[in-house]
Motif scaffolding. Structure first.
Motif, PDB file in Angstrom:
ATOM      1  N   VAL A 274       0.853  -1.183   0.000  1.00 20.30           N
ATOM      2  CA  VAL A 274       0.000   0.000   0.000  1.00 20.30           C
ATOM      3  C   VAL A 274       0.893   1.238   0.000  1.00 20.30           C
ATOM      4  CG1 VAL A 274      -1.955  -1.081   1.145  1.00 20.30           C
ATOM      5  CG2 VAL A 274      -0.134  -0.069   2.520  1.00 20.30           C
ATOM      6  N   GLY A 275       0.331   2.355  -0.462  1.00 19.13           N
ATOM      7  CA  GLY A 275       1.052   3.620  -0.501  1.00 19.13           C
ATOM      8  C   GLY A 275       0.222   4.731   0.085  1.00 19.13           C
ATOM      9  N   MET A 290       9.211   7.941   0.566  1.00 21.53           N
ATOM     10  CA  MET A 290      10.022   7.318   1.607  1.00 21.53           C
ATOM     11  C   MET A 290       9.180   6.450   2.535  1.00 21.53           C
ATOM     12  SD  MET A 290      13.188   7.165   2.517  1.00 21.53           S
ATOM     13  CE  MET A 290      14.055   6.391   3.887  1.00 21.53           C
ATOM     14  N   LEU A 291       8.045   6.962   2.978  1.00 21.72           N
ATOM     15  CA  LEU A 291       7.228   6.235   3.945  1.00 21.72           C
ATOM     16  C   LEU A 291       6.511   5.049   3.315  1.00 21.72           C
ATOM     17  CD1 LEU A 291       5.741   9.177   6.051  1.00 21.72           C
ATOM     18  CD2 LEU A 291       7.745   7.746   6.529  1.00 21.72           C
ATOM     19  N   ASN A 296       5.860  -0.612   4.045  1.00 22.76           N
ATOM     20  CA  ASN A 296       5.736  -1.977   3.550  1.00 22.76           C
ATOM     21  C   ASN A 296       6.846  -2.879   4.066  1.00 22.76           C
ATOM     22  OD1 ASN A 296       3.346  -2.031   1.617  1.00 22.76           O
ATOM     23  ND2 ASN A 296       4.445  -0.238   0.875  1.00 22.76           N
ATOM     24  N   VAL A 297       8.028  -2.333   4.333  1.00 21.40           N
ATOM     25  CA  VAL A 297       9.060  -3.117   5.020  1.00 21.40           C
ATOM     26  C   VAL A 297       8.574  -3.497   6.411  1.00 21.40           C
ATOM     27  CG1 VAL A 297      11.371  -2.992   6.028  1.00 21.40           C
ATOM     28  CG2 VAL A 297      10.995  -2.185   3.700  1.00 21.40           C
ATOM     29  N   TRP A 298       7.963  -2.550   7.105  1.00 20.33           N
ATOM     30  CA  TRP A 298       7.431  -2.813   8.448  1.00 20.33           C
ATOM     31  C   TRP A 298       6.350  -3.890   8.425  1.00 20.33           C
ATOM     32  CZ3 TRP A 298       2.445  -2.001  10.366  1.00 20.33           C
ATOM     33  CH2 TRP A 298       2.299  -2.061  11.757  1.00 20.33           C
ATOM     34  N   ARG A 500       9.507   2.879  -6.030  1.00 21.94           N
ATOM     35  CA  ARG A 500       9.284   1.454  -6.267  1.00 21.94           C
ATOM     36  C   ARG A 500       9.602   0.699  -4.980  1.00 21.94           C
ATOM     37  NH1 ARG A 500      11.665   1.675 -12.060  1.00 21.94           N
ATOM     38  NH2 ARG A 500       9.846   1.254 -13.386  1.00 21.94           N
ATOM     39  N   TYR A 501       8.694  -0.187  -4.611  1.00 24.72           N
ATOM     40  CA  TYR A 501       8.914  -1.057  -3.452  1.00 24.72           C
ATOM     41  C   TYR A 501       9.192  -2.456  -3.953  1.00 24.72           C
ATOM     42  CZ  TYR A 501       7.701  -4.267   0.301  1.00 24.72           C
ATOM     43  OH  TYR A 501       7.720  -5.303   1.208  1.00 24.72           O
TER      44      TYR A 501
END
Length: 550
Positions: A274-275, A290-291, A296-298, A500-501
């Motif tokens: 999600v963004g 950045m967030l 998504n890493v979190w 990009r994630y």
């Protein structure tokens, strides 16, 4: 010479205008309250008397019939001193000081108005005023501010006396006071505190205030709503998750940083990333990019990354409960983002402004990651004579700028691999060996370094081309390799940031807060995409690589 200066009219020259009216040509004024060592002398005029001549200004007026009318106004630019506000009066001294306290807001305005007089005999109170503003007691926020100053004064005194424990420390005022109140949690305030500021252990209000002293938190009196008008937060029209106008004030008072905020961490990460939806009123694309990656890493492992964020920096510790509440449906992701923006804005208003101006990724990273922390220690050494420097070198912080040197550009015309550049960057030195120099040699020292710890988050800034991205970055920790994976790329171009994630299984997701909103678009897997796929995105150039453990 006379801008903002008070003066007394001592004479004037006049003439007759085109309609037979009297027109002021020159106003002669005597400047008041000048320094004793300074006297203005103009030939033909008494000391400190200066002329103010008539000046003209020209404007063009558009009338209702679309015709233009040119207007020239001539006037002596002086302002009659018939009244002055308490705000404008600050810093002035007045021998005769008539004041009207009727509409003064509070006791501070009373003080400013009355303290302008040089003598009590020169003070005239024109009419009755309300004494409640003086006798009703001090506002909670002001009492808290004065109590903080008393605490800082006590910390300074203990530091000077050498009796302050080493663990009472902090980079910012809130951090310092928080560590002090934690140390003094079971003790009363010192007796030399002003009686209005002293709190006892059983003082319930004092205990509530101590709990509010978390890093970067904004304190507000318990049960008292702020009278400050909330700032409107806008998003794209028609967005169902648009933030209510009163939300920013609520976030500023409610969202604190503390261990009690981590009691209900969710454990099931979503599969689809999600963004954040772009804020059109207060441009948020830098924060969104950045967030989105960090969020998504979190979500891969909330308990683990919550602990990592808390240990990494106060701001990431503040963001963790906010994004957790968004994941639990207690608020929107944009509310979590804007709550963090409030904290960042209060820390550095010029670096993190509101409005359509935005900020840079470098500034965001510099406060989210402790860039002043180092994770390796090195020493300079010479391969020719065996010289080793005695002073250790702190090195390797979690934010580096990867710029190939001219020599590297010649050796790697197709581009240098990031891991190769990083290895050469950590061992390269421009210092000449002092021992070899005595023997006429110009040997250059190298850096021997040893990793003390590996940052859980590692950000690489790409200022120039010539760096080939690495999917992983490895560090040797005493013979054991610690691996960081590429988890995100931030892009810049045309005054906008996108991201990009990259998930743990290598799937690449594209996010643009304007075009994709809260969704992320799947673009493929790194295993099948070309090596230069990540270099650009939708015409924007990659400027940051984000690596993370796991």
């Amino acid at each position: 010479m006379t801008k903002g200066q008070e003066a007394l009219v001592v004479g004037w020259d006049e003439s007759v205008g085109p309609a037979g009216q009297r027109v002021l040509d020159t106003l002669f004024v005597q400047l008041l309250n000048l320094p004793t060592e300074r006297t203005i002398n103009i030939p033909g005029l008494p000391p400190n008397v200066v002329p103010l001549v008539r000046t003209s200004s020209h404007i063009t007026v558009l009338l209702e019939d679309d015709s233009l009318l040119s207007v020239v106004r001539e006037q002596v630019t002086s302002l009659l001193n018939f009244s002055i506000t308490d705000y404008t009066a600050q810093g002035k001294s007045r021998h005769q000081n008539p004041v009207d306290l009727t509409n003064c807001k509070d006791h501070k305005a009373y003080y400013v108005a009355l303290s302008r007089a040089t003598t009590a005999a020169g003070t005239i109170i024109l009419q009755d005023f309300s004494s409640d503003k003086i006798t009703c007691g001090m506002a909670g926020y002001l009492r808290q501010k004065l109590h903080e100053l008393e605490q800082l004064d006590e910390i300074t005194r203990l530091q000077f006396a050498g009796t302050l424990p080493r663990f009472v420390t902090g980079l910012y005022r809130r951090q310092l006071i928080r560590s002090y109140t934690t140390w003094k949690s079971n003790a009363e305030d010192p007796v030399h505190f002003h009686p209005c500021m002293r709190r006892t252990v059983s003082d319930k209000v004092g205990n509530d205030l101590d709990r509010s002293f978390d890093d970067y938190a904004e304190w507000a009196p318990s049960g008292v709503k702020s009278r400050k008008r909330p700032r409107q937060i806008g998003t794209d029209s028609g967005n169902a998750d648009s933030v209510k106008p009163s939300a920013r004030k609520k976030w500023k008072n409610d969202y604190k940083v503390g261990p009690e905020r981590f009691s209900s961490i969710i454990s099931a990460p979503a599969i689809v990333p999600v963004g954040f939806i772009w804020d059109a009123s207060d441009h948020s694309c830098g924060y969104d990019a950045m967030l989105t990656i960090l969020t998504n890493v979190w979500r891969d492992n909330p308990p683990q990354w919550s602990s990592v964020f808390r240990a990494t920096s106060p701001l990431l510790a503040a963001f963790t409960p906010l994004i957790q509440e968004a994941a639990n449906g207690m608020q929107t992701m944009e509310q979590a983002r804007d709550a963090l923006r409030i904290i960042m804005h209060d820390m550095q208003p010029e670096s993190f402004p509101y409005g359509p101006v935005g900020t840079t990724i470098d500034r965001i990273v510099s406060v989210l990651l402790p860039v002043d922390n180092t994770h390796a220690v090195g020493r300079l050494s010479c391969g020719s004579c065996g010289y080793i420097s005695q002073d250790p070198l702190p090195m390797f912080n979690p934010y580096v700028c990867a710029i190939p040197t001219p020599a590297q550009s010649r050796r790697y015309p197709e581009g240098i691999l990031l891991t190769t550049w990083l290895g050469e960057h950590l061992t390269r030195s421009v210092v000449r060996c002092p021992t070899c120099r005595l023997n006429g040699s110009r040997a250059r020292l190298a850096v021997m370094f040893e990793m003390e710890s590996v940052p859980p988050l590692f950000v690489v800034s790409l200022d120039k081309d010539g760096i080939i991205y690495s999917r992983t970055v490895s560090f040797d920790m005493g013979g054991e390799m610690s691996v960081l994976r590429l988890r995100g790329v931030i892009y810049s171009g045309w005054g906008h940031f996108t991201a990009r994630y990259i998930s743990l299984n290598g799937v690449v997701w594209y996010h643009d807060g304007i075009l994709t909103g809260r969704s992320c678009v799947e673009e493929g897997n790194l295993d099948t995409l070309s090596t230069d796929f990540l270099v650009s995105a939708r015409g924007r150039r990659a400027i940051n690589l984000i690596y993370a453990k796991g």
